[in-house]
Motif scaffolding. Structure first.
Motif, mmCIF file in Angstrom:
data_model
loop_
_atom_site.group_PDB
_atom_site.id
_atom_site.type_symbol
_atom_site.label_atom_id
_atom_site.label_comp_id
_atom_site.label_asym_id
_atom_site.label_seq_id
_atom_site.Cartn_x
_atom_site.Cartn_y
_atom_site.Cartn_z
ATOM 1 N N ILE A 216 0.850 -1.188 0.000
ATOM 2 C CA ILE A 216 0.000 0.000 0.000
ATOM 3 C C ILE A 216 0.886 1.238 0.000
ATOM 4 O O ILE A 216 2.037 1.191 0.438
ATOM 5 N N SER A 217 0.366 2.318 -0.515
ATOM 6 C CA SER A 217 1.122 3.573 -0.535
ATOM 7 C C SER A 217 0.163 4.747 -0.536
ATOM 8 O O SER A 217 -1.052 4.583 -0.697
ATOM 9 N N ASP A 218 0.704 5.926 -0.320
ATOM 10 C CA ASP A 218 -0.046 7.184 -0.457
ATOM 11 C C ASP A 218 -1.336 7.159 0.355
ATOM 12 O O ASP A 218 -2.424 7.419 -0.153
ATOM 13 N N ASN B 103 1.912 -0.404 -9.686
ATOM 14 C CA ASN B 103 1.721 0.768 -8.841
ATOM 15 C C ASN B 103 0.526 0.497 -7.925
ATOM 16 O O ASN B 103 -0.513 0.005 -8.372
ATOM 17 N N SER B 104 0.694 0.811 -6.657
ATOM 18 C CA SER B 104 -0.322 0.459 -5.656
ATOM 19 C C SER B 104 -1.451 1.470 -5.531
ATOM 20 O O SER B 104 -2.405 1.236 -4.774
ATOM 21 N N GLY B 105 -1.389 2.595 -6.257
ATOM 22 C CA GLY B 105 -2.480 3.564 -6.202
ATOM 23 C C GLY B 105 -2.438 4.395 -4.936
ATOM 24 O O GLY B 105 -1.391 4.910 -4.549
ATOM 25 N N ASP B 106 -3.570 4.519 -4.228
ATOM 26 C CA ASP B 106 -3.613 5.361 -3.023
ATOM 27 C C ASP B 106 -4.819 5.010 -2.173
ATOM 28 O O ASP B 106 -5.688 4.232 -2.581
ATOM 29 N N TRP B 107 -4.873 5.623 -0.974
ATOM 30 C CA TRP B 107 -6.020 5.495 -0.075
ATOM 31 C C TRP B 107 -6.613 6.871 0.202
ATOM 32 O O TRP B 107 -7.004 7.194 1.327
ATOM 33 N N THR C 126 -6.864 1.492 -3.228
ATOM 34 C CA THR C 126 -6.329 0.290 -3.853
ATOM 35 C C THR C 126 -5.053 -0.177 -3.162
ATOM 36 O O THR C 126 -4.365 0.590 -2.487
ATOM 37 N N ALA C 127 -4.748 -1.440 -3.368
ATOM 38 C CA ALA C 127 -3.516 -2.039 -2.876
ATOM 39 C C ALA C 127 -3.074 -3.089 -3.881
ATOM 40 O O ALA C 127 -3.874 -3.565 -4.697
ATOM 41 N N LEU C 128 -1.803 -3.437 -3.829
ATOM 42 C CA LEU C 128 -1.291 -4.545 -4.620
ATOM 43 C C LEU C 128 -1.250 -5.792 -3.745
ATOM 44 O O LEU C 128 -0.839 -5.719 -2.584
ATOM 45 N N GLU C 129 -1.666 -6.912 -4.299
ATOM 46 C CA GLU C 129 -1.612 -8.172 -3.579
ATOM 47 C C GLU C 129 -0.897 -9.216 -4.438
ATOM 48 O O GLU C 129 -1.121 -9.287 -5.650
ATOM 49 N N TYR C 130 -0.062 -10.015 -3.780
ATOM 50 C CA TYR C 130 0.641 -11.106 -4.462
ATOM 51 C C TYR C 130 0.262 -12.411 -3.790
ATOM 52 O O TYR C 130 0.450 -12.591 -2.577
#
Length: 284
Positions: free
Chosen positions: A11-13, A223-227, A232-236
């Motif tokens: 997660i970011s931003d 890119n993980s986007g923002d909150w 959004t978040a990236l998941e693996y």
């Protein structure tokens, strides 16, 4: 609530400490998952715009939830961004399963991942930081106005709208900036021989294969986007990357809050706010 097990979450931003931060939604998401690795890819706390007069309990609970992951022994990487850049002086700090870094290289199922916030590619950040800070204040004001408009739209039974996304879509320079950012990150990753390059910063969630410009090879750009808006978040999981998009319907039955607030928590909260205030004063 049965928690979803996820190998890696990015997660970011988040921009804790600003009116635009969707902390309640992020808290619901964090409570719903059990990651093996959590990567906080910059701008988690917005020290640029930090004010002790505005740091709601929901924002504190997000920090508490992250610390809960650390206490459980889950590796948590906090990578610095531009809005929390004053933390860069403490880079390479380690405490248990928590690491504060400017960037991190991970081996993910035999593939090399290069992970960093991405503000290094922003010319405005490099040469006109005051302009970038002014833009951040303007963006936060736009988000605040947008939230009030959306509140009215909900009363009227109409769908929400995003002012900033409409602005970005309307101006070709914004689209050009995003494309240039993604291509630059991809080119550098191809040169270094990485399989993945994972960024934040531009508030635009994305997963796509990008070929190097004027060079052989390609890389998977993420890119993980923002909150703030995208949520959004990236998941693996199972050798596959995906973009998680927050949906309110997924959380209709919210679990009981196990982050009890007592006098000790409130004292800890004030200590955190005092520390953030000192960080901000040192950079002004």
């Amino acid at each position: 609530m049965v928690k979803r097990e996820v190998d890696i979450v990015v997660i970011s931003d988040v921009h804790l400490g600003t009116y635009g931060c969707q902390a309640r939604e992020l808290l619901k998401y964090l409570k719903s998952i059990k990651p093996k690795i959590l990567i906080l890819n910059g701008d988690i706390i917005d020290i640029w715009q930090f004010s002790k007069s505005y740091f709601p309990e929901a924002h504190t609970k997000v920090l508490r939830r992250i610390l809960k992951f650390v206490a459980e022994g889950i590796p948590v990487y906090y990578l610095t961004g531009n809005h929390d850049e004053m933390l860069r002086k403490f880079a390479d700090f380690n405490l248990g399963s928590f690491q504060l870094l400017n960037k991190v290289l991970l081996n993910i199922d035999g593939k090399k991942a290069w992970i960093f916030h991405g503000d290094i590619f922003d010319v405005t950040m490099q040469h006109s930081k005051w302009l970038a800070k002014l833009g951040a204040v303007g963006y936060d004001t736009l988000i605040l106005i947008n939230s009030m408009v959306n509140w009215c739209l909900r009363l009227l039974g109409r769908p929400k709208m995003s002012f900033s996304q409409k602005v970005k879509a309307r101006f070709k320079d914004a689209v050009k900036f995003i494309n240039h950012f993604e291509q630059t990150a991809a080119d550098l990753a191809v040169d270094k021989g990485y399989d993945y390059v994972i960024c934040g910063h531009i508030h635009h969630a994305e997963i796509r294969e990008i070929k190097g410009e004027d060079r052989d090879g390609s890389v998977l750009y993420l890119n993980s986007g923002d909150w703030v808006e995208s949520l959004t978040a990236l998941e693996y999981q199972n050798n596959t990357w995906s973009i998680y998009k927050y949906q309110p319907d997924d959380f209709k039955t919210e679990a009981e809050d196990d982050d009890k607030t007592d006098s000790e928590d409130l004292d800890a909260k004030m200590n955190v706010l005092d520390l953030l205030e000192r960080f901000k004063q040192e950079t002004n």
